[in-house]
Design an enzyme around this catalytic site. Structure first.
Site, PDB file in Angstrom:
ATOM      1  N   GLN A  28       0.839  -1.197   0.000  1.00 48.90           N
ATOM      2  CA  GLN A  28       0.000   0.000   0.000  1.00 48.90           C
ATOM      3  C   GLN A  28       0.878   1.252   0.000  1.00 48.90           C
ATOM      4  O   GLN A  28       1.236   1.777   1.049  1.00 48.90           O
ATOM      5  CB  GLN A  28      -0.949   0.004   1.204  1.00 48.90           C
ATOM      6  CG  GLN A  28      -1.936   1.131   1.100  1.00 48.90           C
ATOM      7  CD  GLN A  28      -3.078   0.983   2.072  1.00 48.90           C
ATOM      8  OE1 GLN A  28      -3.237  -0.003   2.759  1.00 48.90           O
ATOM      9  NE2 GLN A  28      -3.892   2.010   2.125  1.00 48.90           N
ATOM     10  N   PHE A  29       1.195   1.734  -1.195  1.00 47.43           N
ATOM     11  CA  PHE A  29       2.069   2.897  -1.323  1.00 47.43           C
ATOM     12  C   PHE A  29       1.458   4.141  -0.699  1.00 47.43           C
ATOM     13  O   PHE A  29       2.160   5.070  -0.326  1.00 47.43           O
ATOM     14  CB  PHE A  29       2.454   3.154  -2.792  1.00 47.43           C
ATOM     15  CG  PHE A  29       1.389   3.835  -3.603  1.00 47.43           C
ATOM     16  CD1 PHE A  29       1.411   5.217  -3.755  1.00 47.43           C
ATOM     17  CD2 PHE A  29       0.384   3.115  -4.209  1.00 47.43           C
ATOM     18  CE1 PHE A  29       0.438   5.860  -4.509  1.00 47.43           C
ATOM     19  CE2 PHE A  29      -0.586   3.734  -4.960  1.00 47.43           C
ATOM     20  CZ  PHE A  29      -0.569   5.117  -5.105  1.00 47.43           C
ATOM     21  N   THR A  30       0.130   4.173  -0.548  1.00 47.69           N
ATOM     22  CA  THR A  30      -0.513   5.368   0.003  1.00 47.69           C
ATOM     23  C   THR A  30      -0.135   5.626   1.459  1.00 47.69           C
ATOM     24  O   THR A  30      -0.365   6.723   1.964  1.00 47.69           O
ATOM     25  CB  THR A  30      -2.050   5.303  -0.137  1.00 47.69           C
ATOM     26  OG1 THR A  30      -2.529   4.157   0.551  1.00 47.69           O
ATOM     27  CG2 THR A  30      -2.453   5.262  -1.606  1.00 47.69           C
TER      28      THR A  30
END
Length: 162
Positions: free
Chosen positions: A93-95
């Site tokens: 989850q790059f966010t």
């Protein structure tokens, strides 16, 4: 100066980030089909920063795998994932690297490029497995639907660097 210049990287304090949730069950679906699921264990949402290393991934994996966040007979958080024979579901989850300090749209300049992120994500997964933990994963760079039942609720935020 460009956001990813060496001088700017030295000023930033980015780190691999993990949102760890104790779950009674969790699953990931891609295009409506379940691709991974676990029962009792941990759901780990993992974000890789642009200056992370394999050593960071291994260190964070060992730390999370050893967390004592499961209750013992006295209802104290005193048991690890191995103690309860639980599994870990790891979802990229790059966010988690989103910076919302300015404006209303998150900036993701601290997030690793997909190639590095995927490599370090896999290092993390392999390090968890090396600890003797059953590991399930999402699908990297895919739109995923994550479902979970947070047990407690227990949610912790960790990162690889202080």
């Amino acid at each position: 100066m460009a956001p990813s210049s060496p001088a700017n990287l030295a000023e930033r304090t980015t780190a691999m980030r993990a949102c760890v949730q104790r779950v009674s069950r969790a699953q990931v679906a891609v295009a409506g089909e379940i691709c991974s699921s676990i029962g009792t264990g941990m759901l780990v949402l993992l974000g890789v920063a642009d200056d992370d290393t394999a050593a960071d991934a291994r260190q964070l994996a060992r730390k999370i795998a050893g967390l004592r966040i499961f209750e013992d007979e006295q209802e104290k958080m005193n048991r690890s994932l191995a103690d309860v024979e639980g599994a870990m579901l790891v979802v990229s989850q790059f966010t988690l690297l989103g910076d919302c300090r300015k404006g209303r749209r998150p900036s993701f300049v601290a997030a690793a490029e997909p190639e590095l992120a995927e490599e370090l994500y896999q290092v993390f997964v392999d390090a968890v497995a090396a600890e003797g933990i059953e590991v399930a994963t999402g699908r990297f760079r895919q739109h995923m639907e994550v479902e979970l039942v947070n047990d407690g609720p227990v949610t912790l935020l960790l990162q690889s660097k202080p």
